[in-house]
Design a protein around this motif. Structure first.
Motif, PDB file in Angstrom:
ATOM      1  N   LYS A  29       0.814  -1.216   0.000  1.00 55.72           N
ATOM      2  CA  LYS A  29       0.000   0.000   0.000  1.00 55.72           C
ATOM      3  C   LYS A  29       0.852   1.273   0.000  1.00 55.72           C
ATOM      4  O   LYS A  29       0.482   2.259  -0.629  1.00 55.72           O
ATOM      5  CB  LYS A  29      -0.909   0.015   1.238  1.00 55.72           C
ATOM      6  CG  LYS A  29      -1.824  -1.184   1.375  1.00 55.72           C
ATOM      7  CD  LYS A  29      -2.985  -1.118   0.409  1.00 55.72           C
ATOM      8  CE  LYS A  29      -4.006  -0.094   0.842  1.00 55.72           C
ATOM      9  NZ  LYS A  29      -5.210  -0.105  -0.024  1.00 55.72           N
ATOM     10  N   ARG A  30       1.986   1.189   0.703  1.00 48.43           N
ATOM     11  CA  ARG A  30       2.736   2.430   0.899  1.00 48.43           C
ATOM     12  C   ARG A  30       4.199   2.127   1.212  1.00 48.43           C
ATOM     13  O   ARG A  30       4.506   1.123   1.857  1.00 48.43           O
ATOM     14  CB  ARG A  30       2.123   3.217   2.063  1.00 48.43           C
ATOM     15  CG  ARG A  30       2.752   4.550   2.378  1.00 48.43           C
ATOM     16  CD  ARG A  30       2.118   5.119   3.633  1.00 48.43           C
ATOM     17  NE  ARG A  30       2.673   6.415   4.004  1.00 48.43           N
ATOM     18  CZ  ARG A  30       2.560   6.951   5.200  1.00 48.43           C
ATOM     19  NH1 ARG A  30       1.923   6.301   6.164  1.00 48.43           N
ATOM     20  NH2 ARG A  30       3.084   8.133   5.463  1.00 48.43           N
TER      21      ARG A  30
ATOM     22  N   ILE B 194       7.175   0.065   5.389  1.00 44.33           N
ATOM     23  CA  ILE B 194       6.365  -0.542   4.337  1.00 44.33           C
ATOM     24  C   ILE B 194       5.020  -0.965   4.914  1.00 44.33           C
ATOM     25  O   ILE B 194       4.973  -1.651   5.945  1.00 44.33           O
ATOM     26  CB  ILE B 194       7.070  -1.772   3.728  1.00 44.33           C
ATOM     27  CG1 ILE B 194       8.483  -1.426   3.248  1.00 44.33           C
ATOM     28  CG2 ILE B 194       6.254  -2.340   2.565  1.00 44.33           C
ATOM     29  CD1 ILE B 194       9.301  -2.624   2.830  1.00 44.33           C
ATOM     30  N   ASP B 195       3.936  -0.549   4.260  1.00 46.04           N
ATOM     31  CA  ASP B 195       2.591  -0.981   4.636  1.00 46.04           C
ATOM     32  C   ASP B 195       2.098  -2.006   3.624  1.00 46.04           C
ATOM     33  O   ASP B 195       2.084  -1.730   2.413  1.00 46.04           O
ATOM     34  CB  ASP B 195       1.623   0.201   4.657  1.00 46.04           C
ATOM     35  CG  ASP B 195       1.894   1.155   5.811  1.00 46.04           C
ATOM     36  OD1 ASP B 195       2.805   0.860   6.610  1.00 46.04           O
ATOM     37  OD2 ASP B 195       1.205   2.184   5.897  1.00 46.04           O
ATOM     38  N   ILE B 196       1.717  -3.174   4.131  1.00 42.32           N
ATOM     39  CA  ILE B 196       1.263  -4.267   3.270  1.00 42.32           C
ATOM     40  C   ILE B 196      -0.126  -4.714   3.713  1.00 42.32           C
ATOM     41  O   ILE B 196      -0.352  -4.951   4.906  1.00 42.32           O
ATOM     42  CB  ILE B 196       2.226  -5.471   3.341  1.00 42.32           C
ATOM     43  CG1 ILE B 196       3.639  -5.051   2.936  1.00 42.32           C
ATOM     44  CG2 ILE B 196       1.736  -6.616   2.468  1.00 42.32           C
ATOM     45  CD1 ILE B 196       4.691  -6.084   3.252  1.00 42.32           C
ATOM     46  N   GLU B 197      -1.044  -4.822   2.771  1.00 41.87           N
ATOM     47  CA  GLU B 197      -2.380  -5.330   3.092  1.00 41.87           C
ATOM     48  C   GLU B 197      -2.406  -6.838   2.889  1.00 41.87           C
ATOM     49  O   GLU B 197      -2.079  -7.333   1.819  1.00 41.87           O
ATOM     50  CB  GLU B 197      -3.439  -4.678   2.203  1.00 41.87           C
ATOM     51  CG  GLU B 197      -4.860  -5.135   2.523  1.00 41.87           C
ATOM     52  CD  GLU B 197      -5.891  -4.498   1.614  1.00 41.87           C
ATOM     53  OE1 GLU B 197      -6.431  -3.436   1.979  1.00 41.87           O
ATOM     54  OE2 GLU B 197      -6.151  -5.055   0.520  1.00 41.87           O
ATOM     55  N   LEU B 198      -2.786  -7.562   3.948  1.00 38.25           N
ATOM     56  CA  LEU B 198      -2.965  -9.005   3.866  1.00 38.25           C
ATOM     57  C   LEU B 198      -4.454  -9.317   3.926  1.00 38.25           C
ATOM     58  O   LEU B 198      -5.181  -8.753   4.745  1.00 38.25           O
ATOM     59  CB  LEU B 198      -2.235  -9.708   5.008  1.00 38.25           C
ATOM     60  CG  LEU B 198      -0.705  -9.602   5.015  1.00 38.25           C
ATOM     61  CD1 LEU B 198      -0.128 -10.342   6.209  1.00 38.25           C
ATOM     62  CD2 LEU B 198      -0.112 -10.128   3.727  1.00 38.25           C
ATOM     63  N   ASP B 199      -4.879 -10.212   3.041  1.00 43.08           N
ATOM     64  CA  ASP B 199      -6.289 -10.582   2.931  1.00 43.08           C
ATOM     65  C   ASP B 199      -6.440 -12.052   3.303  1.00 43.08           C
ATOM     66  O   ASP B 199      -5.755 -12.912   2.744  1.00 43.08           O
ATOM     67  CB  ASP B 199      -6.767 -10.333   1.495  1.00 43.08           C
ATOM     68  CG  ASP B 199      -8.268 -10.489   1.327  1.00 43.08           C
ATOM     69  OD1 ASP B 199      -8.825 -11.470   1.847  1.00 43.08           O
ATOM     70  OD2 ASP B 199      -8.884  -9.642   0.666  1.00 43.08           O
TER      71      ASP B 199
ATOM     72  N   ILE C  30      -3.584  -4.488   7.882  1.00 35.77           N
ATOM     73  CA  ILE C  30      -2.342  -3.884   7.399  1.00 35.77           C
ATOM     74  C   ILE C  30      -1.170  -4.395   8.236  1.00 35.77           C
ATOM     75  O   ILE C  30      -1.191  -4.329   9.469  1.00 35.77           O
ATOM     76  CB  ILE C  30      -2.392  -2.347   7.476  1.00 35.77           C
ATOM     77  CG1 ILE C  30      -3.473  -1.801   6.543  1.00 35.77           C
ATOM     78  CG2 ILE C  30      -1.032  -1.745   7.113  1.00 35.77           C
ATOM     79  CD1 ILE C  30      -3.229  -2.062   5.071  1.00 35.77           C
ATOM     80  N   LEU C  31      -0.177  -4.939   7.541  1.00 33.29           N
ATOM     81  CA  LEU C  31       1.085  -5.304   8.175  1.00 33.29           C
ATOM     82  C   LEU C  31       2.055  -4.159   7.939  1.00 33.29           C
ATOM     83  O   LEU C  31       2.348  -3.795   6.800  1.00 33.29           O
ATOM     84  CB  LEU C  31       1.643  -6.589   7.565  1.00 33.29           C
ATOM     85  CG  LEU C  31       3.077  -6.944   7.969  1.00 33.29           C
ATOM     86  CD1 LEU C  31       3.150  -7.284   9.450  1.00 33.29           C
ATOM     87  CD2 LEU C  31       3.616  -8.082   7.117  1.00 33.29           C
ATOM     88  N   LYS C  32       2.541  -3.579   9.012  1.00 34.70           N
ATOM     89  CA  LYS C  32       3.474  -2.448   8.913  1.00 34.70           C
ATOM     90  C   LYS C  32       4.862  -2.914   9.344  1.00 34.70           C
ATOM     91  O   LYS C  32       5.039  -3.432  10.449  1.00 34.70           O
ATOM     92  CB  LYS C  32       2.990  -1.293   9.787  1.00 34.70           C
ATOM     93  CG  LYS C  32       3.778   0.011   9.612  1.00 34.70           C
ATOM     94  CD  LYS C  32       3.263   1.094  10.539  1.00 34.70           C
ATOM     95  CE  LYS C  32       1.887   1.592  10.105  1.00 34.70           C
ATOM     96  NZ  LYS C  32       1.981   2.429   8.870  1.00 34.70           N
ATOM     97  N   ILE C  33       5.822  -2.750   8.439  1.00 36.29           N
ATOM     98  CA  ILE C  33       7.218  -3.070   8.746  1.00 36.29           C
ATOM     99  C   ILE C  33       7.972  -1.759   8.871  1.00 36.29           C
ATOM    100  O   ILE C  33       7.997  -0.953   7.941  1.00 36.29           O
ATOM    101  CB  ILE C  33       7.848  -3.931   7.635  1.00 36.29           C
ATOM    102  CG1 ILE C  33       7.052  -5.217   7.412  1.00 36.29           C
ATOM    103  CG2 ILE C  33       9.302  -4.260   7.960  1.00 36.29           C
ATOM    104  CD1 ILE C  33       7.515  -6.017   6.219  1.00 36.29           C
ATOM    105  N   ILE C  34       8.586  -1.532  10.024  1.00 36.42           N
ATOM    106  CA  ILE C  34       9.322  -0.292  10.267  1.00 36.42           C
ATOM    107  C   ILE C  34      10.748  -0.647  10.666  1.00 36.42           C
ATOM    108  O   ILE C  34      10.972  -1.326  11.674  1.00 36.42           O
ATOM    109  CB  ILE C  34       8.669   0.545  11.381  1.00 36.42           C
ATOM    110  CG1 ILE C  34       7.190   0.824  11.055  1.00 36.42           C
ATOM    111  CG2 ILE C  34       9.418   1.863  11.563  1.00 36.42           C
ATOM    112  CD1 ILE C  34       6.436   1.486  12.187  1.00 36.42           C
TER     113      ILE C  34
END
Length: 565
Positions: A4-5, A85-90, A118-122
């Protein structure tokens, strides 16, 4: 999964960047050194072990040695490097990862009730230290246990979450697994055993197996089966060494991918990545089931412009139909999305300024294409008329002077004209005045974009564009047609209309005729309006008599010969 971002600070050229991605097709564009590859590098760092650039990075994070912006290295106090990184998991499309984190990581700790999270990796690191600090946040809940965090990140990176292809190297980056394009990975275990037993009939068995998977790939295409034919084949018989060859062509279009020249291997690997992504998405094993993101560097490599445009449409169609995110880094305007301009991301850098980092160029608005045109070496004014042709679904085009000319040619496609009708199924495109034909970049761009190309020009404007035609080597009655009669007042398409109808139109609009004689902007507008009045009059009084089209038929005869299939 869907990226997503991406947010970065002080990472290589990405000094301060925040990119939002479309859910399916994304075209990342810009000049060399604008930061495209660094965006991909930042994404792949956490999402795969297979990207060779990161083989020296530790398993759980990054060593940022050399990655801090060079223009800030002399600063006494250095800010942290950040990649977020923002990742959408379905739960429906990424069941393996979703269940892993919901049932194992957060078991008895947090309730994850939504089917999408949303999985956010920082990741942060001080450039003067080696330790990378990583946070994982899923559905707003941080994974605080270090073991669980590292275990999930390891699971994410070792899965097929990212399928990456670098067209410039033309090799599949898949070091921890078998090559994706190998034949042995596409036929089932039962088929392999049977083929091994029957050495004498190996070729027939291979063809049978590939035919079965051809049907499978056809099924994967879903609604796109009505638009594309897919086929699999082999060039040899060694199961361990031979590649699967994939062909895809738009139905009704004669030129297949295999006819596009030296880029066959590159296209094959890209299409196999997409087919593999769909297979992973439909995996029978819950542990392996997820929807990979497909990342492609320079898919236009080795492709002629017409092939680039066709391949760009195929990638966009597949992204939407498969519900798979595709991110391409490209220098080609043919790979941009016309249907969803927001999917096009343009990066730029000003190396002569104090702030040398990559920036996102604002491309909002109706003229979204102009910044891309400037960046890709085509001026905005030139790119404007091309807006429609670049994304045309046709392989043939007729360029006409204006919208009224286009309507005359559309009238000629009516079946009532019998053998004299215009037999043309491509695009008729109004180029907006002879001035646009003087620019060789524009004309060459369109000429190379289409399989068959014809430009019409009014006789009274031919001398203005003759040198451009000669420079491009265009041949009369093959690639250009001069329209009109060599008589005063008839050196244009209106000169093909019988005198009685033309005279009537002029007599009904005397003031416009007088105004059109002025050499001014008002005169130019009057000439355009007069053309519309002539067309309107002809459609009302003359189009139903086929004899009124006699001079037009001479043009359609030439065009039908050129576009004869």
């Amino acid at each position: 999964m869907i990226i997503k971002r991406l947010k970065t600070k002080n990472y290589r050229s990405l000094e301060d960047l925040d990119i939002e991605f479309n859910p399916y097709y994304n075209a990342l564009s810009g000049k060399n050194n604008s930061g495209k590859s660094n965006v991909i590098r930042a994404l792949l760092t956490f999402l795969t072990y297979d990207y060779r650039t990161f083989r020296n990075y530790d398993s759980m994070g990054m060593h940022f040695e050399g990655d801090y912006p060079y223009w800030k290295k002399k600063d006494k106090e250095k800010d942290d490097i950040l990649i977020e990184i923002d990742i959408e998991l379905d739960d429906n499309f990424d069941e393996g990862l979703f269940k892993f984190i919901k049932d194992l990581i957060f078991k008895n700790e947090e309730q994850i009730n939504s089917s999408k999270e949303i999985l956010k990796i920082i990741a942060t690191q001080n450039p003067e230290q080696k330790e990378t600090k990583i946070k994982l946040i899923f559905g707003g809940h941080e994974i605080t246990d270090e073991y669980k965090r590292d275990e999930f990140l390891n699971r994410l990176k070792s899965s097929q979450s990212i399928l990456f292809h670098n067209s410039t190297e033309n090799e599949p980056f898949f070091f921890t697994r078998n090559r994706r394009d190998s034949l042995i990975s596409y036929i089932g275990k039962e088929d392999t055993t049977e083929i091994t037993k029957r050495k004498e009939s190996l070729e027939n068995e291979v063809k049978k197996s590939l035919k079965k998977h051809q049907t499978e790939f056809g099924t994967l295409l879903g609604r796109l089966q009505d638009k594309y034919d897919v086929s699999l084949g082999i060039s040899g018989l060694d199961l361990e060494r031979e590649n699967v060859e994939i062909s895809l062509k738009e139905k009704g279009i004669e030129v297949t991918l295999d006819d596009w020249g030296s880029g066959t291997k590159n296209r094959t690997l890209i299409l196999l990545n997409l087919m593999n992504a769909k297979r992973v998405q439909n995996s029978e094993s819950v542990n392996e089931r997820l929807t990979p993101v497909v990342v492609i560097e320079e898919p236009e490599s080795f492709l002629h412009p017409s092939a680039q445009a066709e391949f760009g449409r195929i990638l966009q169609d597949i992204a939407m139909e498969f519900k798979i995110q595709i991110i391409v880094a490209t220098h080609s305007p043919y790979l941009l999305s016309h249907k969803s301009p927001s999917a096009n991301i343009l990066l730029d850098r000003n190396l002569n300024s104090n702030k040398k980092g990559s920036e996102i160029v604002d491309t909002n608005g109706e003229k979204w294409y102009e910044p891309f045109a400037l960046s890709l070496g085509i001026s905005g004014d030139d790119f404007g008329p091309l807006k429609s042709t670049i994304f045309s679904g046709s392989s043939d085009i007729i360029l006409v002077e204006g919208e009224t000319d286009k309507e005359y040619f559309e009238l000629l496609k009516d079946p009532k004209h019998g053998a004299s009708k215009l037999k043309f199924n491509g695009e008729i495109f109004a180029y907006g005045g002879a001035g646009n034909l003087k620019n060789n970049i524009l004309l060459r761009f369109i000429k190379e974009r289409f399989k068959r190309f014809v430009v019409t020009v009014d006789l009274d404007k031919f001398n203005d564009v003759k040198s451009s035609f000669n420079t491009l080597g265009l041949k009369e009655n093959q690639e250009f047609i001069v329209i009109g009669k060599n008589e005063t007042g008839k050196k244009c398409i209106e000169g093909l209309i019988p005198h009685k109808h033309l005279s009537k139109a002029y007599s009904d609009h005397v003031e416009l005729v007088q105004k059109a004689m002025e050499n001014s902007s008002d005169g130019k507008n009057a000439r355009s309006e007069l053309k519309s009045k002539v067309l309107e009059s002809f459609k009302n009084d003359g189009q139903n008599e086929l004899g009124n089209f006699t001079d037009f038929y001479k043009v359609t005869k030439t065009l039908n010969r050129i576009f004869k299939t």
